[in-house]
Design a protein around this motif. Structure first.
Motif, PDB file in Angstrom:
ATOM      1  N   ARG A   1      25.521  -8.568   7.741  1.00 33.50           N
ATOM      2  CA  ARG A   1      24.200  -8.601   8.375  1.00 33.50           C
ATOM      3  C   ARG A   1      23.433  -7.352   7.975  1.00 33.50           C
ATOM      4  O   ARG A   1      23.986  -6.256   7.910  1.00 33.50           O
ATOM      5  CB  ARG A   1      24.354  -8.665   9.891  1.00 33.50           C
ATOM      6  N   TRP A   2      22.166  -7.559   7.703  1.00 31.52           N
ATOM      7  CA  TRP A   2      21.291  -6.442   7.367  1.00 31.52           C
ATOM      8  C   TRP A   2      20.014  -6.582   8.178  1.00 31.52           C
ATOM      9  O   TRP A   2      19.765  -7.633   8.775  1.00 31.52           O
ATOM     10  CB  TRP A   2      20.942  -6.466   5.873  1.00 31.52           C
ATOM     11  N   CYS A   3      19.248  -5.562   8.134  1.00 30.14           N
ATOM     12  CA  CYS A   3      18.010  -5.611   8.904  1.00 30.14           C
ATOM     13  C   CYS A   3      16.848  -5.191   7.992  1.00 30.14           C
ATOM     14  O   CYS A   3      16.967  -4.219   7.248  1.00 30.14           O
ATOM     15  CB  CYS A   3      18.141  -4.675  10.088  1.00 30.14           C
ATOM     16  N   VAL A   4      15.787  -5.952   8.035  1.00 29.29           N
ATOM     17  CA  VAL A   4      14.566  -5.572   7.312  1.00 29.29           C
ATOM     18  C   VAL A   4      13.605  -5.017   8.343  1.00 29.29           C
ATOM     19  O   VAL A   4      13.281  -5.700   9.315  1.00 29.29           O
ATOM     20  CB  VAL A   4      13.936  -6.791   6.599  1.00 29.29           C
ATOM     21  N   ARG A   5      13.215  -3.756   8.161  1.00 31.61           N
ATOM     22  CA  ARG A   5      12.319  -3.146   9.136  1.00 31.61           C
ATOM     23  C   ARG A   5      11.060  -2.658   8.449  1.00 31.61           C
ATOM     24  O   ARG A   5      11.089  -2.191   7.314  1.00 31.61           O
ATOM     25  CB  ARG A   5      12.993  -1.955   9.802  1.00 31.61           C
ATOM     26  N   ARG A   6       9.957  -2.779   9.144  1.00 31.71           N
ATOM     27  CA  ARG A   6       8.710  -2.201   8.636  1.00 31.71           C
ATOM     28  C   ARG A   6       7.868  -1.748   9.821  1.00 31.71           C
ATOM     29  O   ARG A   6       7.948  -2.317  10.909  1.00 31.71           O
ATOM     30  CB  ARG A   6       7.944  -3.206   7.765  1.00 31.71           C
ATOM     31  N   GLU A   7       7.095  -0.725   9.567  1.00 34.60           N
ATOM     32  CA  GLU A   7       6.202  -0.228  10.619  1.00 34.60           C
ATOM     33  C   GLU A   7       4.884  -0.980  10.510  1.00 34.60           C
ATOM     34  O   GLU A   7       4.366  -1.176   9.405  1.00 34.60           O
ATOM     35  CB  GLU A   7       5.939   1.269  10.430  1.00 34.60           C
ATOM     36  N   HIS A   8       4.341  -1.370  11.633  1.00 41.34           N
ATOM     37  CA  HIS A   8       3.046  -2.023  11.601  1.00 41.34           C
ATOM     38  C   HIS A   8       2.000  -1.020  11.107  1.00 41.34           C
ATOM     39  O   HIS A   8       1.914   0.089  11.629  1.00 41.34           O
ATOM     40  CB  HIS A   8       2.659  -2.526  12.986  1.00 41.34           C
ATOM     41  N   GLY A   9       1.253  -1.389  10.086  1.00 39.45           N
ATOM     42  CA  GLY A   9       0.245  -0.492   9.523  1.00 39.45           C
ATOM     43  C   GLY A   9       0.759   0.315   8.352  1.00 39.45           C
ATOM     44  O   GLY A   9       0.026   1.096   7.763  1.00 39.45           O
ATOM     45  N   SER A  10       2.026   0.099   7.974  1.00 40.25           N
ATOM     46  CA  SER A  10       2.565   0.864   6.857  1.00 40.25           C
ATOM     47  C   SER A  10       2.141   0.267   5.516  1.00 40.25           C
ATOM     48  O   SER A  10       2.388   0.854   4.468  1.00 40.25           O
ATOM     49  CB  SER A  10       4.092   0.902   6.928  1.00 40.25           C
TER      50      SER A  10
ATOM     51  N   HIS B   1       0.833  -1.204   0.000  1.00 35.12           N
ATOM     52  CA  HIS B   1       0.000   0.000   0.000  1.00 35.12           C
ATOM     53  C   HIS B   1       0.864   1.248   0.000  1.00 35.12           C
ATOM     54  O   HIS B   1       1.810   1.339   0.761  1.00 35.12           O
ATOM     55  CB  HIS B   1      -0.884   0.036   1.247  1.00 35.12           C
ATOM     56  N   THR B   2       0.510   2.172  -0.883  1.00 40.15           N
ATOM     57  CA  THR B   2       1.050   3.516  -0.732  1.00 40.15           C
ATOM     58  C   THR B   2      -0.100   4.349  -0.145  1.00 40.15           C
ATOM     59  O   THR B   2      -1.113   3.788   0.254  1.00 40.15           O
ATOM     60  CB  THR B   2       1.503   4.078  -2.084  1.00 40.15           C
ATOM     61  N   ASP B   3       0.054   5.667  -0.132  1.00 38.59           N
ATOM     62  CA  ASP B   3      -0.983   6.479   0.488  1.00 38.59           C
ATOM     63  C   ASP B   3      -2.333   6.307  -0.199  1.00 38.59           C
ATOM     64  O   ASP B   3      -3.374   6.297   0.433  1.00 38.59           O
ATOM     65  CB  ASP B   3      -0.580   7.965   0.446  1.00 38.59           C
ATOM     66  N   THR B   4      -2.302   6.174  -1.505  1.00 44.14           N
ATOM     67  CA  THR B   4      -3.566   6.148  -2.235  1.00 44.14           C
ATOM     68  C   THR B   4      -3.850   4.812  -2.919  1.00 44.14           C
ATOM     69  O   THR B   4      -4.998   4.416  -3.056  1.00 44.14           O
ATOM     70  CB  THR B   4      -3.556   7.237  -3.333  1.00 44.14           C
ATOM     71  N   VAL B   5      -2.813   4.129  -3.347  1.00 40.15           N
ATOM     72  CA  VAL B   5      -3.038   2.944  -4.191  1.00 40.15           C
ATOM     73  C   VAL B   5      -2.624   1.669  -3.460  1.00 40.15           C
ATOM     74  O   VAL B   5      -1.709   1.682  -2.637  1.00 40.15           O
ATOM     75  CB  VAL B   5      -2.194   3.018  -5.491  1.00 40.15           C
ATOM     76  N   ALA B   6      -3.321   0.607  -3.796  1.00 34.54           N
ATOM     77  CA  ALA B   6      -2.894  -0.718  -3.347  1.00 34.54           C
ATOM     78  C   ALA B   6      -2.204  -1.378  -4.540  1.00 34.54           C
ATOM     79  O   ALA B   6      -2.837  -1.640  -5.555  1.00 34.54           O
ATOM     80  CB  ALA B   6      -4.092  -1.527  -2.900  1.00 34.54           C
ATOM     81  N   ASP B   7      -0.897  -1.588  -4.414  1.00 30.31           N
ATOM     82  CA  ASP B   7      -0.108  -2.129  -5.511  1.00 30.31           C
ATOM     83  C   ASP B   7      -0.215  -3.655  -5.490  1.00 30.31           C
ATOM     84  O   ASP B   7       0.250  -4.310  -4.561  1.00 30.31           O
ATOM     85  CB  ASP B   7       1.348  -1.671  -5.318  1.00 30.31           C
ATOM     86  N   GLN B   8      -0.827  -4.216  -6.536  1.00 35.22           N
ATOM     87  CA  GLN B   8      -1.071  -5.657  -6.542  1.00 35.22           C
ATOM     88  C   GLN B   8      -0.188  -6.390  -7.540  1.00 35.22           C
ATOM     89  O   GLN B   8      -0.506  -7.501  -7.940  1.00 35.22           O
ATOM     90  CB  GLN B   8      -2.534  -5.936  -6.871  1.00 35.22           C
ATOM     91  N   HIS B   9       0.912  -5.772  -7.940  1.00 33.98           N
ATOM     92  CA  HIS B   9       1.737  -6.401  -8.970  1.00 33.98           C
ATOM     93  C   HIS B   9       2.268  -7.766  -8.543  1.00 33.98           C
ATOM     94  O   HIS B   9       2.245  -8.708  -9.318  1.00 33.98           O
ATOM     95  CB  HIS B   9       2.914  -5.486  -9.317  1.00 33.98           C
ATOM     96  N   LEU B  10       2.713  -7.819  -7.301  1.00 33.00           N
ATOM     97  CA  LEU B  10       3.296  -9.087  -6.835  1.00 33.00           C
ATOM     98  C   LEU B  10       2.210 -10.154  -6.718  1.00 33.00           C
ATOM     99  O   LEU B  10       2.417 -11.316  -7.081  1.00 33.00           O
ATOM    100  CB  LEU B  10       3.994  -8.858  -5.486  1.00 33.00           C
ATOM    101  N   LEU B  11       1.033  -9.738  -6.249  1.00 36.31           N
ATOM    102  CA  LEU B  11      -0.068 -10.689  -6.109  1.00 36.31           C
ATOM    103  C   LEU B  11      -0.478 -11.227  -7.472  1.00 36.31           C
ATOM    104  O   LEU B  11      -0.701 -12.429  -7.647  1.00 36.31           O
ATOM    105  CB  LEU B  11      -1.254  -9.990  -5.439  1.00 36.31           C
ATOM    106  N   ASP B  12      -0.570 -10.319  -8.453  1.00 32.54           N
ATOM    107  CA  ASP B  12      -1.005 -10.753  -9.776  1.00 32.54           C
ATOM    108  C   ASP B  12       0.047 -11.603 -10.471  1.00 32.54           C
ATOM    109  O   ASP B  12      -0.275 -12.411 -11.342  1.00 32.54           O
ATOM    110  CB  ASP B  12      -1.336  -9.531 -10.646  1.00 32.54           C
TER     111      ASP B  12
END
Lengths: 247, 497
Positions: free
Chosen positions: A202-211, A73-84
């Motif tokens: 080593r790397w870190c993958v971070r995401r905010e819940h609800g982002s 999800h971005t602010d306005t669009v739900a990007d479904q490319h990976l799903l499709d």
């Protein structure tokens, strides 16, 4: 990535290169590290904006993600490319289905235009992993297909012909009411790279819940964990001969 | 068919068939809704064609009755399908389109009565078949189309046979409408006292065209067999099928394979002229000492590439038990799908050559693993996690963008196959979760985000309301925790793996 060079801050991109990549969770009972793999696949889609989104295959029921988590999800669009682009393949669960599983992965890897394959690789033998590694690099024109193999933690000692091995650990945080989700991704082994070569591993993958599935990769500065070093020693000790390593 | 349009609606939906509710078909005429046709039950309540909908609903018992819009196109298509089916009685079947809403089939049964050993048994065979299909029908065999039409619609009996010299007596007392004359002309005739067909032929012939036009005389002559009327039979589409019989049984697999490949090529070139491709292919090997052997493959997208189809079917043929020998081979495509012409395929930019190969690879996987094992996710209009996504086998099915509701922003990457019960400690009833026991292990909860309430879909009989929480354990794992409100139970439903 060139042989014998150390990975940099973007070293995790090694996982996007054609070949077999093995992913281990930190503990045996932990599920496959799907969030990290999804973040990696999104990166692969973002690297070719506007290009043809080749299909992504998820082989083996245990590594099927929940389809709604493939929507970004971005602010306005739900990007479904990976799903499709995703096709889910259930190659069976029983022990006899192992042959079907390897066969399915190989078919997918040899098909031109496939962007990535994520597969359940528990119980994969050395010979099978070599076969898959060859299949992944078979398309010489385009370089080949990255195959992400998900294995269980107790299989870390099993030898394989994979190009790289990764371990994913969930970040422990003592903070309360923290919305950040984090995973540490550690490069355990990489073909052609010395275990003691410098650079970030080593790397870190971070995401905010609800982002809405917006994940970011960050390098972690500091020495590799004790366990990671141990794994390299195990792998080195089991290497049968110099010939098979260069083959 | 006396109630064809109603029967079409009833046959289309199982619910309608089982509930036995009265069915009323309506249509909008001049800004008001009018009954077009109703079933026998509705008629017993007093509903009639041409009645306003308001009046019809008032006549039906409260809460009963299925009111559906009349769909002429669907009705017409069903009638065409029935006509194809009716070719078992006669090779020449036509759909009668002389009326506004076609509901009549015309069969030329000249010579067919011998196959059925007499006209009477043919008549009963047709009538019985219609009854089995639960279609209300009146069947008449008559020397002319006009006579059969008139007697079937306005005759006294449901089934009747009119002999060659009985046409005049059969239609003598029938009303003028039975001659397929326009209603306005019928009204004009009735105004001067012409009610029955006999009245019409009593008049001097020369006076009729001057007052009512050519139509009444033409229709009368057609009914009496004095003017020519031909039926335009539907043209059956031959099934996509090729077969070959050997001179004698052969147990050599190579011979069978070569013939199969030839048949496949012929079938594919047949399909190329129809701009179609195979969706399902069935192969039959007729064996001399055993039952015929059937093998089937299903393709994700229609294809008419003989090499690709052969690659899929070959492993199955190789495993086949040929017995003492194969006497004949047939290749049949029971389901075909439309594909654009090869020339156009290269012209369009959006189709990559890779896609072709990818589909071929998926077909290979499908035929090896089974159709249900190669699926695509399709989002559905639901917020209930386990219902929000469907797995579709069909590669040509529509994609996910049809969902009108927004996709939920935050969902775990792994949904557990079945929710796993958990014990939870909360300090106050609607407050955050403090401790969680799941899979025999106790976790302290550091972060608890929620609740997100998901209501049950009561219209589907799913009434359970749940509150979902995203919680982080002291081990750093993020879990999707749910509380079933009515049962007051907690379970873990997903993991951010």
């Amino acid at each position: 990535m060139d042989k014998d060079s150390a990975p940099g801050s973007e070293g995790w991109r090694l996982g996007l290169t054609p070949g077999l990549h093995e992913w281990f969770p930190s503990k045996p009972e932990r599920p496959p590290p799907l969030t990290v793999l999804i973040a990696l696949l999104w990166q692969s889609l973002d690297d070719h904006p506007g290009g043809v989104a080749g299909p992504v295959l998820w082989i083996g029921r245990s590594c099927w993600p929940y389809p709604l988590s493939l929507v970004r999800h971005t602010d306005t669009v739900a990007d479904q490319h990976l799903l499709d682009a995703s096709v889910f393949i259930d190659a069976g669960r029983s022990r006899s289905a192992g042959a079907d599983l390897v066969w399915s992965i190989e078919q997918a890897a040899r098909c031109p235009g496939v962007r990535a394959v994520v597969a359940d690789g528990s119980g994969l033998t050395m010979a099978e992993s070599r076969r898959l590694q060859i299949a992944a690099e078979s398309d010489r024109q385009r370089g080949g297909t990255p195959i992400q193999i998900v294995r269980s933690a107790h299989e870390r000692g099993v030898l394989s012909a994979s190009r790289s091995r990764w371990r994913v650990t969930t970040e422990v945080s003592k903070e309360h009411d923290d919305r950040t989700q984090g995973w540490t991704v550690e490069l355990l082994r990489c073909k052609g790279m010395q275990p003691d070569a410098g650079g970030a591993r080593r790397w870190c993958v971070r995401r905010e819940h609800g982002s809405g599935n917006q994940a970011r990769w960050e390098p972690i500065v500091g020495p590799a964990s004790r366990d990671g070093d141990l794994d390299d020693t195990v792998a080195r000790r089991h290497r049968p001969s110099a010939q098979s390593r260069t083959a | 068919m006396t109630r064809w349009h109603v029967d079409t609606v009833r046959r289309r939906s199982r619910e309608q068939r089982d509930s036995g509710q009265p069915i009323v078909l309506i249509e909008k005429q001049r800004q008001r809704q009018v009954v077009v046709q109703c079933c026998r039950r509705a008629q017993s309540h007093g509903v009639r064609s041409g009645m306003p909908l308001v009046q019809a609903t008032a006549l039906l018992p409260a809460g009963q009755g299925c009111i559906a819009p009349f769909e002429p196109e669907t009705s017409r298509r069903s009638l065409h399908r029935l006509a194809v089916w009716a070719q078992r009685f006669s090779p020449l079947v036509a759909v009668d389109d002389s009326t506004e809403r076609p509901d009549t089939l015309l069969l030329d049964v000249t010579g067919c009565d011998r196959v059925w050993s007499g006209e009477a048994s043919l008549l009963h065979a047709v009538a019985d078949s219609m009854r089995l299909l639960s279609i209300e029908a009146r069947v008449t065999i008559a020397p002319t189309i006009g006579c059969a039409w008139a007697v079937a619609r306005f005759g006294s009996s449901d089934t009747s046979i009119v002999s060659g010299d009985g046409v005049r007596t059969a239609i003598r007392d029938l009303p003028l409408e039975s001659l397929r004359i326009d209603p306005e002309i019928c009204a004009q005739c009735r105004a001067i006292g012409l009610d029955r067909i006999a009245h019409l032929w009593d008049l001097p012939r020369s006076t009729i065209p001057a007052r009512f036009g050519e139509q009444p005389l033409l229709r009368l002559d057609q009914a009496l067999g004095q003017a020519i009327e031909v039926i335009r039979p539907i043209r059956p589409v031959p099934p996509a099928r090729r077969e070959r019989t050997f001179e004698g049984p052969t147990d050599r697999l190579e011979a069978v394979e070569i013939i199969l490949q030839q048949l496949l090529e012929e079938l594919c070139s047949d399909l190329a002229t129809r701009e179609c491709g195979v969706r399902i292919l069935r192969i039959e090997l007729v064996r001399s000492d055993l039952d015929p052997l059937h093998t089937q493959i299903t393709l994700g997208r229609p294809s008419r590439d003989p090499q690709h189809i052969w690659k899929l079917i070959r492993p199955k043929v190789e495993r086949a038990n040929l017995g003492f020998g194969v006497e004949g081979v047939s290749v049949h495509a029971p389901q075909i799908g439309r594909i654009t012409h090869d020339q156009l395929l290269h012209d369009t930019q959006d189709r990559e050559p890779d896609d072709h190969q990818f589909q071929a690879m998926l077909d290979t996987l499908r035929n090896h693993l089974g159709n249900h094992r190669v699926v695509r996710p399709m989002l559905r209009e639901s917020y209930i996690p386990e219902r929000a996504c469907a797995w579709v086998e069909d590669a040509t099915a529509r994609r996910s963008e049809d969902r009108r509701e927004p996709v939920p922003r935050e969902r775990p990457t792994l949904l557990l196959p079945s929710p796993e019960p958990a014990t939870v400690l909360v300090l106050n009833p609607d407050g955050p979760v403090h401790r969680l026991t799941w899979r025999g292990e106790e976790h302290r909860i550091n972060s608890c985000i929620g609740p997100e309430r998901i209501e049950g879909e009561w219209w589907r009989g799913h009434r359970s309301t749940r509150d979902y929480f995203a919680v982080r354990t002291d081990q750093g794992q993020w879990l999707w925790l749910a509380r079933a409100i009515d049962r007051k139970r907690w379970f873990v439903h997903g993991i951010w793996a």
